[in-house]
Design a protein around this motif. Structure first.
Motif, PDB file in Angstrom:
ATOM      1  N   LYS A 399       0.836  -1.201   0.000  1.00 35.94           N
ATOM      2  CA  LYS A 399       0.000   0.000   0.000  1.00 35.94           C
ATOM      3  C   LYS A 399       0.868   1.247   0.000  1.00 35.94           C
ATOM      4  CE  LYS A 399      -4.129  -1.928   2.155  1.00 35.94           C
ATOM      5  NZ  LYS A 399      -5.160  -1.734   3.209  1.00 35.94           N
ATOM      6  N   ILE A 401       0.747   5.641   0.747  1.00 34.23           N
ATOM      7  CA  ILE A 401       0.032   6.828   1.225  1.00 34.23           C
ATOM      8  C   ILE A 401       1.016   7.991   1.224  1.00 34.23           C
ATOM      9  CG2 ILE A 401       0.471   6.286   3.658  1.00 34.23           C
ATOM     10  CD1 ILE A 401      -2.247   7.649   4.260  1.00 34.23           C
ATOM     11  N   GLY A 405      -2.077  12.695   1.608  1.00 36.37           N
ATOM     12  CA  GLY A 405      -3.256  11.850   1.571  1.00 36.37           C
ATOM     13  C   GLY A 405      -3.801  11.510   2.946  1.00 36.37           C
ATOM     14  N   SER A 406      -5.062  11.091   2.971  1.00 38.38           N
ATOM     15  CA  SER A 406      -5.704  10.688   4.228  1.00 38.38           C
ATOM     16  C   SER A 406      -5.956   9.188   4.260  1.00 38.38           C
ATOM     17  CB  SER A 406      -7.028  11.436   4.406  1.00 38.38           C
ATOM     18  OG  SER A 406      -7.867  11.254   3.286  1.00 38.38           O
ATOM     19  N   ASN A 407      -5.990   8.539   3.073  1.00 35.52           N
ATOM     20  CA  ASN A 407      -6.238   7.108   3.000  1.00 35.52           C
ATOM     21  C   ASN A 407      -5.151   6.438   2.158  1.00 35.52           C
ATOM     22  OD1 ASN A 407      -8.832   7.130   4.395  1.00 35.52           O
ATOM     23  ND2 ASN A 407      -9.619   8.146   2.561  1.00 35.52           N
ATOM     24  N   SER A 408      -4.785   5.226   2.544  1.00 37.32           N
ATOM     25  CA  SER A 408      -3.775   4.491   1.785  1.00 37.32           C
ATOM     26  C   SER A 408      -4.389   3.891   0.525  1.00 37.32           C
ATOM     27  CB  SER A 408      -3.162   3.395   2.647  1.00 37.32           C
ATOM     28  OG  SER A 408      -4.157   2.475   3.058  1.00 37.32           O
ATOM     29  N   THR A 409      -3.525   3.645  -0.464  1.00 31.77           N
ATOM     30  CA  THR A 409      -3.956   3.107  -1.752  1.00 31.77           C
ATOM     31  C   THR A 409      -3.380   1.709  -1.945  1.00 31.77           C
ATOM     32  OG1 THR A 409      -4.029   5.326  -2.712  1.00 31.77           O
ATOM     33  CG2 THR A 409      -3.949   3.465  -4.241  1.00 31.77           C
ATOM     34  N   ARG A 421      -2.413   1.039  -9.189  1.00 30.40           N
ATOM     35  CA  ARG A 421      -3.499   1.139  -8.225  1.00 30.40           C
ATOM     36  C   ARG A 421      -4.573   0.118  -8.586  1.00 30.40           C
ATOM     37  NH1 ARG A 421      -4.424   7.647  -7.065  1.00 30.40           N
ATOM     38  NH2 ARG A 421      -2.392   7.981  -6.060  1.00 30.40           N
TER      39      ARG A 421
END
Length: 548
Positions: A399, A401, A405-409, A421
């Motif tokens: 993952k 981030i 960013g606020s959320n991991s990808t 992604r």
């Protein structure tokens, strides 16, 4: 004869039904993009088989009078402009007045000389290494609310610059300055202003009567769309005192851009040589083929090659995309920041693509990729920036981030060192292992590339912040930065930027999570003498010297 006629009528009725079905889908798609019929909106054109088969809009182009978009609405292209500036260079080369391999200083001797020659092609494909003027203005503390800038101001600023970001041809660093300098090249070689040359050599011969480069902020543009952005829940109209052409500042219409699309879709077109010029992919110094051509991106999409470029400004978005294999082009413009013109254009393009065959091929050819994910884990930082990217493993999945960013990808493997992604295969993460350059990670957002290096964060923060206090001056920017300490925090102040708190990342390197980093230098006695500023990946090593 009757049987043949019946078959023909049946074919035409099926085709008409198919077209009507797609038209209905696109109409519905546009309606859901807008907040209401009296809000900012979107206009879209689709070219298929040499014809503008679809042109419709939703929302208003002017909120003051609730005027909806119409068939001849004029709108700003922003960076979609670059392909036209590139085409002007292509015309001059066809006329034998320049070569893309010419040294830029042959025509602009005011630029600093470097050990490696910056050629015209390096400006066209964004590999010149020349610093991005937008970032330089930010670092100067430029007051966009009350000031504007012109091509002349940007030229003078660039003539002050002594350094560049990288060897010409080494890497793609997207920079508007390249195209401001190309505009100057057109003017010096042709003896005409850019808007005059483009009108004479491109717009008039092509019948693009509603297309133009702006040359006067006060000029009345009939039937124009105005951009809007939201602030505290209310729509506002951005105002600008800037007029800087080449990288942007062009206006056009859906009908005119449908004419332009024929250069890319019709191999027999009189101006098809400009398609070859604009979409020509040069190679980097290491032999790697670039996805950015000359004013356009050449990108794969669902098994097809696309020629595309988007534009973005405060309160507007634009997109131009051609797919020669499908003989189709999509043009989208929105005068609202909340409507994504690029995403919308691909939603529309999907309606014309049969994905079933591509999916079948992918399933048959795809083999599971076994990897040691641990070797990718670490903290990465964008080159010439303080933007950080954390790569970690969670539930056996790699993952990513960013510090923004606020959320991991979640990432899925594509090859030994490449991931994408999970929900967007056009965004790829390529890890350079073993290390062969200053790049450890390259993130490609559909042609827009960001470079990262693996770093080690400082384990203990520097508590001796007093050593950094003082006034620092940059000759290249003609601006003074002031550093002070309060409550055990280091503060930075410069014009229109007050009380920015700096935090140490790497040892002696500070940032404020604004894609700008400050690397401090010390003498043999360990005293701080200066620092170098790098920002947004497109400006490197601006020297600030400490004043006594």
């Amino acid at each position: 004869m009757k049987r043949i006629l019946s078959i023909l009528l049946l074919f035409l009725s099926i085709t008409s039904f198919g077209q009507a079905d797609i038209t209905h889908k696109i109409d519905s798609l546009l309606k859901v993009k807008i907040e209401s019929q009296f809000a900012p909106g979107i206009t879209v054109g689709i070219v298929k088989c040499d014809k503008l088969i679809y042109h419709n809009s939703a929302g208003c182009m002017n909120l003051e009078y609730n005027i909806p978009f119409n068939d001849s609405t004029v709108f700003g292209l922003a960076s979609v402009t670059k392909q036209f500036t590139s085409a002007c260079i292509g015309v001059l080369e066809a006329q034998g007045k320049l070569s893309v391999d010419d040294d830029v200083r042959k025509y602009i001797p005011e630029l600093s000389q470097h050990s490696d020659t910056i050629r015209i092609k390096h400006l066209l494909n964004h590999t010149s290494g020349i610093r991005n003027h937008n970032v330089l203005l930010d670092l100067k503390g430029f007051d966009y609310e009350h000031q504007g800038y012109t091509n002349k101001m940007i030229q003078d600023l660039m003539f002050q610059q002594k350094g560049i970001n990288n060897r010409p041809g080494a890497k793609v660093l997207y920079s508007n300055t390249n195209y401001v300098l190309l505009a100057l090249l057109v003017e010096r070689i042709s003896g005409q202003e850019l808007h005059e040359f483009a009108n004479e050599e491109l717009f008039t011969p092509l019948g693009m009567e509603e297309s133009f480069y702006r040359n006067d902020l006060r000029a009345i543009i009939k039937n124009r769309a105005y951009p809007y952005f939201k602030e505290n829940g209310t729509y506002r109209q951005p105002k600008s005192l800037t007029l800087c052409v080449g990288a942007g500042e062009m206006g056009s219409t859906i009908k005119n851009l449908s004419i332009w699309s024929q250069i890319f879709l019709n191999p027999q077109h009189e101006f098809s040589y400009l398609k070859d010029f604009v979409t020509h992919q040069d190679t980097l110094n290491n032999g790697e083929l670039m996805s950015h051509a000359r004013g356009m991106f050449v990108s794969p999409y669902n098994g097809y090659t696309t020629y595309n470029h988007s534009g973005r400004g405060l309160g507007m978005r634009s997109q131009f995309i051609c797919v020669p294999e499908l003989n189709i082009a999509v043009v989208a413009y929105t005068n609202s920041e909340h409507i994504n013109a690029v995403y919308t254009s691909y939603e529309i393009l999907d309606l014309f693509i049969d994905k079933s065959e591509n999916i079948k091929i992918e399933k048959e050819s795809k083999q599971p990729i076994k990897q040691n994910l641990k070797k990718f884990v670490g903290t990465y930082q964008e080159l010439n920036s303080d933007l950080k990217m954390s790569i970690f493993i969670e539930n056996d999945t790699l993952k990513a981030i960013s510090s923004f960013g606020s959320n991991s990808t979640p990432l899925t493997p594509q090859s030994i060192n490449e991931f994408c992604r999970i929900n967007n295969s056009s965004v790829t993460y390529s890890f350079q292992l073993p290390k062969t350059s200053d790049i450890d990670l390259q993130v490609d957002f559909g042609g827009a590339i960001f470079y990262f290096e693996r770093i080690k964060l400082c384990k203990k923060p520097d508590y001796n912040l007093a050593q950094y206090v003082g006034n620092y001056y940059s000759k290249e920017l003609d601006v003074t930065y002031k550093l002070s300490v309060s409550d055990n925090q280091l503060f930075l102040n410069y014009p229109n930027n007050n009380d920015i708190i700096l935090h140490e990342g790497e040892k002696n390197v500070f940032g404020a999570n604004r894609r700008t980093k400050y690397s401090f230098l010390k003498n043999k006695k360990g005293e701080v003498t200066s620092f170098k500023v790098a920002a947004e990946g497109t400006v490197k090593n601006i020297l600030f010297e400490k004043k006594n």
